[in-house]
Design a protein around this motif. Structure first.
Motif, PDB file in Angstrom:
ATOM      1  N   LEU A 178      15.063  44.649  50.157  1.00 46.16           N
ATOM      2  CA  LEU A 178      14.759  45.274  48.862  1.00 46.16           C
ATOM      3  C   LEU A 178      15.994  46.016  48.347  1.00 46.16           C
ATOM      4  N   GLY A 179      16.661  46.743  49.237  1.00 46.56           N
ATOM      5  CA  GLY A 179      17.880  47.451  48.838  1.00 46.56           C
ATOM      6  C   GLY A 179      18.958  46.495  48.349  1.00 46.56           C
ATOM      7  N   ALA A 180      19.085  45.369  49.025  1.00 47.49           N
ATOM      8  CA  ALA A 180      20.095  44.379  48.630  1.00 47.49           C
ATOM      9  C   ALA A 180      19.752  43.777  47.269  1.00 47.49           C
ATOM     10  N   GLY A 181      18.466  43.532  47.041  1.00 46.33           N
ATOM     11  CA  GLY A 181      18.032  42.992  45.751  1.00 46.33           C
ATOM     12  C   GLY A 181      18.314  43.967  44.623  1.00 46.33           C
ATOM     13  N   ILE A 182      18.047  45.251  44.877  1.00 42.09           N
ATOM     14  CA  ILE A 182      18.293  46.281  43.857  1.00 42.09           C
ATOM     15  C   ILE A 182      19.794  46.390  43.575  1.00 42.09           C
ATOM     16  N   ALA A 183      20.593  46.298  44.646  1.00 43.18           N
ATOM     17  CA  ALA A 183      22.047  46.410  44.475  1.00 43.18           C
ATOM     18  C   ALA A 183      22.604  45.249  43.646  1.00 43.18           C
ATOM     19  N   ALA A 184      21.918  44.113  43.685  1.00 47.07           N
ATOM     20  CA  ALA A 184      22.381  42.933  42.933  1.00 47.07           C
ATOM     21  C   ALA A 184      21.907  42.949  41.479  1.00 47.07           C
ATOM     22  N   ALA A 185      21.066  43.907  41.124  1.00 46.17           N
ATOM     23  CA  ALA A 185      20.448  43.937  39.796  1.00 46.17           C
ATOM     24  C   ALA A 185      21.277  44.781  38.844  1.00 46.17           C
ATOM     25  N   ARG A 186      21.905  44.149  37.904  1.00 44.97           N
ATOM     26  CA  ARG A 186      22.717  44.859  36.897  1.00 44.97           C
ATOM     27  C   ARG A 186      22.842  43.953  35.681  1.00 44.97           C
ATOM     28  N   PRO A 187      23.211  44.529  34.523  1.00 42.36           N
ATOM     29  CA  PRO A 187      23.329  43.697  33.326  1.00 42.36           C
ATOM     30  C   PRO A 187      24.331  42.562  33.548  1.00 42.36           C
ATOM     31  N   GLY A 188      23.963  41.392  33.106  1.00 42.14           N
ATOM     32  CA  GLY A 188      24.844  40.231  33.246  1.00 42.14           C
ATOM     33  C   GLY A 188      24.583  39.428  34.499  1.00 42.14           C
ATOM     34  N   ALA A 189      24.025  40.079  35.531  1.00 44.02           N
ATOM     35  CA  ALA A 189      23.637  39.322  36.729  1.00 44.02           C
ATOM     36  C   ALA A 189      22.402  38.489  36.387  1.00 44.02           C
ATOM     37  N   ARG A 190      22.100  37.533  37.257  1.00 49.92           N
ATOM     38  CA  ARG A 190      20.953  36.664  37.004  1.00 49.92           C
ATOM     39  C   ARG A 190      19.902  36.824  38.099  1.00 49.92           C
ATOM     40  N   ILE A 191      18.687  36.364  37.771  1.00 52.35           N
ATOM     41  CA  ILE A 191      17.593  36.467  38.734  1.00 52.35           C
ATOM     42  C   ILE A 191      17.997  35.836  40.069  1.00 52.35           C
ATOM     43  N   GLY A 192      18.721  34.722  40.013  1.00 52.37           N
ATOM     44  CA  GLY A 192      19.145  34.057  41.247  1.00 52.37           C
ATOM     45  C   GLY A 192      20.023  34.943  42.122  1.00 52.37           C
ATOM     46  N   ASP A 193      20.765  35.863  41.516  1.00 54.98           N
ATOM     47  CA  ASP A 193      21.595  36.786  42.299  1.00 54.98           C
ATOM     48  C   ASP A 193      20.707  37.728  43.122  1.00 54.98           C
ATOM     49  N   ILE A 194      19.627  38.181  42.498  1.00 58.29           N
ATOM     50  CA  ILE A 194      18.687  39.052  43.219  1.00 58.29           C
ATOM     51  C   ILE A 194      18.010  38.257  44.336  1.00 58.29           C
ATOM     52  N   SER A 195      17.517  37.063  44.002  1.00 56.70           N
ATOM     53  CA  SER A 195      16.830  36.228  45.007  1.00 56.70           C
ATOM     54  C   SER A 195      17.758  35.934  46.178  1.00 56.70           C
ATOM     55  N   HIS A 196      18.992  35.617  45.871  1.00 55.11           N
ATOM     56  CA  HIS A 196      19.955  35.295  46.926  1.00 55.11           C
ATOM     57  C   HIS A 196      20.205  36.510  47.820  1.00 55.11           C
ATOM     58  N   ALA A 197      20.345  37.688  47.212  1.00 59.15           N
ATOM     59  CA  ALA A 197      20.597  38.905  47.998  1.00 59.15           C
ATOM     60  C   ALA A 197      19.424  39.199  48.926  1.00 59.15           C
TER      61      ALA A 197
END
Ligand code: MG
Ligand code: MG
Length: 260
Positions: free
Chosen positions: A137-156
């Motif tokens: 969950l922490g890794a997903g939150i860290a990947a969440a920022r403007p310009g990032a994509r849903i796949g970045d969160i899923s991957h993290a």
């Protein structure tokens, strides 16, 4: 539908997020050996009413459930993982309990889940599994920022769960949230970076890594709601509602006060 909240709406969503977190912490503190799941449900109902909020669950009737949920919190013990229907069960030392709560207040919903061990026993496999979902969950939150994509969160999220050795189920995952509990986009707990919807400030997401110790297969309990691991193994689940900000993400479902 994907909603982008304006600052006024975001302030309301933050209020709901704090309420969800505070109720969850209170219920965690009361989830002692000898407590009954139906007591937790009644306490949740009372706290939601006292706050002037509305349950997102009690009338919830999706295609995968059996009729309206009829309760105020999801309670999943040991091999149960998602949509745990509260039942007449008394908690025992060493039980792995997941509480999942979504409520709405002043038009905006928030959704959060916590897993923890009841009592003094600390079964090592269960502790490690809970820790893995929290780190994911922490890794997903860290990947969440403007310009990032849903796949970045899923991957993290998926990278942490996979490296910890857990199979990943993609039938149920995170989701957009806002004026209703479940919205687009869907956020699988594994995926390819750089793919999917591009994140923007004002977007609210519920990220929710969950795992089962040795399987990715779910079975539905006879109650028509509770999803359990197909092998009977234990499970864990961690969820926060977050808001995409101008430079990252803010967690909305953090407790704000001490809890009796
Ligand atoms: Mg939830
Ligand atoms: Mg959720």
């Amino acid at each position: 539908m994907i909603e982008i909240l304006n600052p006024t709406e975001l302030a309301r969503a933050k209020e709901t997020g704090a309420l969800v977190a505070d109720i969850l912490q209170t219920l965690k503190n009361r989830s002692t050996v000898g407590a009954n799941l139906l007591d937790l449900d009644r306490w949740a109902q009372a706290m939601i009413a006292e706050a002037g909020a509305q349950s997102c669950y009690v009338d919830y009737e999706p295609s995968f459930g059996r009729g309206p949920f009829g309760h105020y919190i999801c309670t999943a013990v040991n091999d149960a993982v998602l949509h745990g229907l509260p039942r007449d069960y008394t908690l025992a030392d060493g039980d792995l309990l997941t509480l999942d709560l979504a409520v709405s207040k002043r038009g905006f919903a928030a959704d959060s889940a916590i897993s923890f061990i009841v009592g003094d026993s600390k079964p090592p496999g269960s502790v490690a599994m809970i820790s893995a979902t929290e780190r994911a969950l922490g890794a997903g939150i860290a990947a969440a920022r403007p310009g990032a994509r849903i796949g970045d969160i899923s991957h993290a999220i998926g990278s942490v769960l996979g490296e910890a050795g857990y199979p990943i189920n993609t039938e149920f995952g995170g989701h957009g949230i806002g004026s209703t509990m479940h919205q687009d986009p869907h956020i699988p707990n594994t995926g390819r970076p750089g793919r999917g919807y591009k994140l923007r400030p004002g977007l609210l997401l519920a990220l929710e890594p969950w795992v089962m110790a040795d399987t990715a297969e779910l079975i539905t309990d006879a109650d028509g709601w509770t999803l359990r691991s197909a092998t009977g193994c234990r499970t864990a689940h961690s969820e926060h509602t977050i808001a995409i900000t101008n430079d990252g993400a803010e967690i909305l479902t953090l407790p704000t006060r001490t809890h009796a």
